[in-house]
Design a protein around this motif. Structure first.
Motif, PDB file in Angstrom:
ATOM      1  N   ASP A  54       0.846  -1.325   0.203  1.00 51.94           N
ATOM      2  CA  ASP A  54      -0.058   0.022  -0.149  1.00 51.94           C
ATOM      3  C   ASP A  54       0.838   1.189  -0.061  1.00 51.94           C
ATOM      4  OD1 ASP A  54       1.075  -0.233   2.566  1.00 51.94           O
ATOM      5  OD2 ASP A  54      -0.722   0.129   3.562  1.00 51.94           O
ATOM      6  N   ALA A  55       2.075   1.070  -0.279  1.00 51.72           N
ATOM      7  CA  ALA A  55       3.122   2.506  -0.222  1.00 51.72           C
ATOM      8  C   ALA A  55       2.818   3.257  -1.307  1.00 51.72           C
ATOM      9  CB  ALA A  55       4.578   1.789  -0.309  1.00 51.72           C
ATOM     10  N   ARG A  56       2.722   4.617  -1.117  1.00 47.49           N
ATOM     11  CA  ARG A  56       2.152   5.465  -2.160  1.00 47.49           C
ATOM     12  C   ARG A  56       3.643   6.546  -2.702  1.00 47.49           C
ATOM     13  NH1 ARG A  56      -3.027   7.941  -1.589  1.00 47.49           N
ATOM     14  NH2 ARG A  56      -2.078   8.997  -3.575  1.00 47.49           N
ATOM     15  N   ALA A  57       3.735   6.965  -3.575  1.00 44.37           N
ATOM     16  CA  ALA A  57       4.889   7.525  -4.111  1.00 44.37           C
ATOM     17  C   ALA A  57       5.185   8.901  -3.266  1.00 44.37           C
ATOM     18  CB  ALA A  57       4.848   7.885  -5.673  1.00 44.37           C
ATOM     19  N   GLU A  58       3.951   9.356  -2.876  1.00 48.90           N
ATOM     20  CA  GLU A  58       4.044  10.707  -2.109  1.00 48.90           C
ATOM     21  C   GLU A  58       4.636  10.700  -0.796  1.00 48.90           C
ATOM     22  OE1 GLU A  58       1.262  10.813  -5.303  1.00 48.90           O
ATOM     23  OE2 GLU A  58       1.213   9.556  -3.502  1.00 48.90           O
ATOM     24  N   GLU A  59       5.037   9.674  -0.235  1.00 49.46           N
ATOM     25  CA  GLU A  59       5.440   9.218   1.230  1.00 49.46           C
ATOM     26  C   GLU A  59       7.003   9.886   1.034  1.00 49.46           C
ATOM     27  OE1 GLU A  59       5.004   5.184   1.747  1.00 49.46           O
ATOM     28  OE2 GLU A  59       2.917   5.375   1.642  1.00 49.46           O
ATOM     29  N   VAL A  60       7.713  10.079  -0.081  1.00 50.10           N
ATOM     30  CA  VAL A  60       8.911  10.399   0.060  1.00 50.10           C
ATOM     31  C   VAL A  60       9.236  12.048  -0.303  1.00 50.10           C
ATOM     32  CG1 VAL A  60       9.996   8.369  -1.142  1.00 50.10           C
ATOM     33  CG2 VAL A  60       9.447  10.261  -2.588  1.00 50.10           C
ATOM     34  N   ALA A  61       7.970  12.837  -0.430  1.00 48.28           N
ATOM     35  CA  ALA A  61       8.124  14.143  -0.753  1.00 48.28           C
ATOM     36  C   ALA A  61       8.719  14.903   0.388  1.00 48.28           C
ATOM     37  CB  ALA A  61       6.615  14.723  -1.120  1.00 48.28           C
ATOM     38  N   ALA A  81      11.150   9.630   6.034  1.00 51.27           N
ATOM     39  CA  ALA A  81      11.581  10.527   4.971  1.00 51.27           C
ATOM     40  C   ALA A  81      11.821  11.826   5.323  1.00 51.27           C
ATOM     41  CB  ALA A  81      10.303  10.436   3.948  1.00 51.27           C
ATOM     42  N   ALA A  82      10.906  12.277   6.348  1.00 50.81           N
ATOM     43  CA  ALA A  82      11.019  13.773   6.944  1.00 50.81           C
ATOM     44  C   ALA A  82      12.485  13.663   7.563  1.00 50.81           C
ATOM     45  CB  ALA A  82       9.938  14.257   7.907  1.00 50.81           C
ATOM     46  N   ALA A  83      12.797  12.785   8.413  1.00 53.75           N
ATOM     47  CA  ALA A  83      13.900  12.842   9.349  1.00 53.75           C
ATOM     48  C   ALA A  83      15.161  12.664   8.325  1.00 53.75           C
ATOM     49  CB  ALA A  83      14.145  11.571  10.286  1.00 53.75           C
ATOM     50  N   LEU A  84      15.007  12.414   7.111  1.00 52.77           N
ATOM     51  CA  LEU A  84      16.214  12.231   6.146  1.00 52.77           C
ATOM     52  C   LEU A  84      16.588  13.533   5.615  1.00 52.77           C
ATOM     53  CD1 LEU A  84      15.218   9.018   3.911  1.00 52.77           C
ATOM     54  CD2 LEU A  84      17.306   9.256   5.603  1.00 52.77           C
ATOM     55  N   THR A 101       5.702   0.025   9.188  1.00 58.17           N
ATOM     56  CA  THR A 101       4.460  -0.383   8.733  1.00 58.17           C
ATOM     57  C   THR A 101       3.221   0.217   8.174  1.00 58.17           C
ATOM     58  OG1 THR A 101       3.989   0.375  11.022  1.00 58.17           O
ATOM     59  CG2 THR A 101       4.408  -1.955  10.900  1.00 58.17           C
ATOM     60  N   ASP A 102       3.332   1.598   8.365  1.00 58.47           N
ATOM     61  CA  ASP A 102       2.328   2.187   7.200  1.00 58.47           C
ATOM     62  C   ASP A 102       2.822   3.620   6.597  1.00 58.47           C
ATOM     63  OD1 ASP A 102       2.373   4.007   9.526  1.00 58.47           O
ATOM     64  OD2 ASP A 102       0.737   2.965  10.532  1.00 58.47           O
ATOM     65  N   ALA A 103       1.933   4.205   6.089  1.00 58.42           N
ATOM     66  CA  ALA A 103       2.515   5.629   5.302  1.00 58.42           C
ATOM     67  C   ALA A 103       2.874   6.360   6.155  1.00 58.42           C
ATOM     68  CB  ALA A 103       1.254   6.059   4.594  1.00 58.42           C
ATOM     69  N   GLU A 104       2.441   6.514   7.410  1.00 58.61           N
ATOM     70  CA  GLU A 104       2.714   7.599   8.335  1.00 58.61           C
ATOM     71  C   GLU A 104       4.159   7.470   9.045  1.00 58.61           C
ATOM     72  OE1 GLU A 104       1.265   9.711  12.462  1.00 58.61           O
ATOM     73  OE2 GLU A 104      -0.003   8.313  11.628  1.00 58.61           O
TER      74      GLU A 104
END
Ligand code: ZN
Length: 655
Positions: free
Chosen positions: A533-540, A617-620, A608-611
């Protein structure tokens, strides 16, 4: 900058602005500026005596087309002019032989808050900013820097700061008036805000913080003390701070910006614990490089590299972290795709990604290599000469090089030309290593190679030798693709390494270059693999954009999904399934994580989930110079680099 046109009457309001100051030791254009933060409105009156400047430069001005011009006058007589949609105001008659006072009166309503991330000017109840290089006053971009005086008036209980030294001020009934003088102004800036002013003296310089009340209580004193210490330090090193005042003003935008006599720091930036010890010093040093000596806009921007070297890097050096910092710069460079590599002199601006490497890291390494060559004293003497000769003038690379060259007998030009003009970097290798016992000591023989396409680089290579008595550095000149090196030591040598402390800007060898997460951020062609269920937007939150989906197993990829799905994807490709497989000693807790798969051009973000993945991603954004980011104790993630063997080679006897 986008201004909303403001066509109301202008005439009554400017009469209240103070007349030109009478202390006329500074002669040049004057600007009277009145700002109403609650109405997002500005009015200005530009005035210049024709005989004080080259009148021919006064026939054409930049002025934003959204600003309404009330009148243009010469000694009270209206002058005809035209405006163009692309922002020019041109007088219809030549002024070359004319005398008298030219006045331009204008006004506008402007946005009441920042528009867009880099936006133009704005003025509102949270604060205001009129940026340098934006056309909020009649500006002559081609004119040489010249004396300038700004009379600033701010209403609604707000305060303001403008480029230059604050020479007078007055508060009354919610109205703030101040005069700023600049002996060699170029692109002026103004900031306003609902601030609490606190001022303290540091020698001859008045230091002021303009923070909102809460930030003043918590951080004001620390920022003033630190700014005072930086001004004293850099004045001793480089020549006296060039203004009478220095102001640190809070901005609603998340910025760190330097102007003549002031710096703007975001209200979210000020509370960060490292800022007073890092970025503040960097912004103060721009009073010498950037807003003291200007960068010639026709050439490359030399100021960020020199500022990074003399501020940020020195602070690291004093904290014993200089080698670690250099290693991080070179690992970032190793993660940069060759297509994104730029020469230092091509750097104009920008402080992220490939621009940061070209402008800040290449620049700081250039100055470090010069210091290793000519010595700290000659380097600082060159910097002092550059400042003394070019203060308030535009210096290009040629001016910079000449200033440093005068402080040494060396011909520095080929060095600068190579390190500013070339992209790429040397790759060094030591081969055919031999140890020989001599009559009076020992000898190490080796071949030193440059393994890069194109012309060999001209280098002074630090060859480190570990002996039974400790470490020795032998500097070796190398300007060919290969040379024999013979090093003599008094004590038995045990191991040898080429530049193990990263004193050269160079490509890291495989043995000293762990994969890092940033490789995915630096590659504009990075692709995404989304599992489950991963979505591309998660890396924004990390990249500031959403890359396309990967259509093959080639190129740099980010793999997003839960732990099970990402492990299966990796195993199917013969890659290590999780960080614990790469480094068995690493304890990997079950939470969300990011890691660079060694040798595979793959970065995995799993949770485990998108959040959970979005949080990683934000920490990166601030931690992508590591190989992995794993769940840690409390809030702090566990970060680190994959172990690498390093570049030391042990010596074997050849007797
Ligand atoms: Zn800077």
């Amino acid at each position: 900058m986008s201004w909303r046109r403001w066509l109301c009457g202008l005439v009554c309001l400017l009469a209240s602005v103070g007349a030109a100051a009478d202390a006329d030791h500074l002669s040049g254009p004057e600007l009277e500026l009145v700002l109403w933060p609650e109405q997002a409105r500005l009015e200005g009156r530009f005035q210049v005596e024709l005989q004080q400047v080259d009148a021919a430069t006064l026939e054409r001005f930049r002025l934003d087309p959204g600003i309404a011009v009330d009148k243009v006058e010469l000694d009270g007589e209206a002058l005809a002019y035209t405006r163009s949609d692309d922002g020019w105001l041109e007088l219809e008659r030549a002024l070359e032989a004319a005398r008298g006072t030219l006045v331009i009166r204008y006004g506008a309503r402007i946005p009441d808050a920042p528009r867009g991330p880099r936006g133009g000017g704005y003025l509102g109840t949270d604060g205001g900013f009129l940026p340098p290089g934006a056309d909020w006053y009649p500006r002559r971009p081609a004119a040489e820097p010249h004396p300038f005086r700004v009379h600033l008036e701010v209403m609604d209980g707000h305060l303001g700061v403008a480029s230059g030294s604050r020479v007078a001020e007055q508060h009354e009934n919610g109205r703030y008036r101040a005069t700023f003088e600049h002996p060699g102004g170029r692109a002026l800036a103004v900031a306003t805000g609902p601030w609490e002013p606190v001022t303290q003296a540091a020698g001859e310089v008045e230091i002021r913080t303009l923070f909102p009340a809460g930030l003043e209580v918590a951080f004001g004193e620390l920022y003033r003390e630190q700014a005072a210490a930086y001004i004293e330090r850099f004045s001793d090193e480089l020549g006296a701070y060039p203004f009478a005042t220095f102001t640190i003003a809070a901005s609603p935008q998340p910025v760190g910006l330097a102007f003549s006599g002031f710096t703007l720091l975001g209200t979210q930036v000020i509370p960060l614990p490292f800022i007073p010890y890092t970025s503040l010093g960097h912004e103060v040093l721009h009073s010498w490089w950037g807003t003291g000596v200007y960068v010639d806009p026709a050439g490359g921007n030399w100021s960020e590299g020199l500022t990074t070297f003399l501020a940020d890097y020195q602070f690291k050096r004093e904290a014993g972290e200089a080698r670690a910092e250099r290693g991080q710069w070179l690992r970032d460079y190793a993660a940069l795709p060759p297509t994104e590599d730029r020469p230092h002199a091509a750097f104009r601006g920008g402080n992220a990604g490939a621009a940061r490497i070209a402008g800040y890291h290449r620049g700081a390494m250039l100055w470090l290599m010069l210091e290793d060559w000519i010595g700290r004293e000659a380097l600082l003497a060159g910097a002092r000469r550059l400042f003394a000769q070019w203060r308030f003038r535009e210096a290009d690379w040629d001016a910079v090089i000449t200033a440093f060259e005068r402080e040494t007998d060396q011909d520095l030009r080929p060095f600068f030309e190579q390190w500013t003009g070339r992209s790429g970097a040397p790759l060094l290798e030591l081969a055919q290593l031999q140890r020989e016992a001599g009559e009076a000591g020992w000898r190490v023989r080796a071949e030193l190679h440059q393994r890069v396409p194109g012309e060999p680089w001209m280098l002074r290579v630090p060859l480190e030798v570990e002996t039974e008595a400790g470490r020795e550095t032998h500097w070796v000149e190398l300007d060919q693709a290969r040379r024999e090196v013979i090093v003599e030591t008094a004590v038995r040598p045990l191991a040898v390494a080429v530049d193990p402390d990263w004193r050269l800007f160079r490509h890291l060898t495989a043995g000293e270059s762990p994969d890092i997460l940033r490789q995915a951020a630096l590659d504009p062609r990075v692709r995404l693999v989304t599992l489950g269920d991963a979505r591309a937007e998660e890396v924004a939150a990390w990249l500031g954009r959403v890359p396309d989906a990967a259509d093959s197993d080639q190129g740099t990829r980010i793999v997003l999904g839960d732990h099970t799905a990402t492990s299966r994807w990796l195993r199917e490709r013969g890659l290590p399934a999780d960080p614990g497989v790469v480094e068995p000693d690493l304890e990997v807790a079950s939470g969300p994580r990011a890691w660079a798969v060694p040798g595979a051009a793959v970065v995995v973000i799993s949770g485990t989930d998108a959040e959970a993945r979005r949080e990683v991603a934000a920490a990166l954004r601030h931690r992508s110079h590591y190989s992995y980011l794993l769940p840690g104790q409390g809030d702090a993630p566990k970060t680190g680099l994959w172990p690498v063997p390093g570049v030391w080679q042990e010596l074997n006897d050849d007797e």
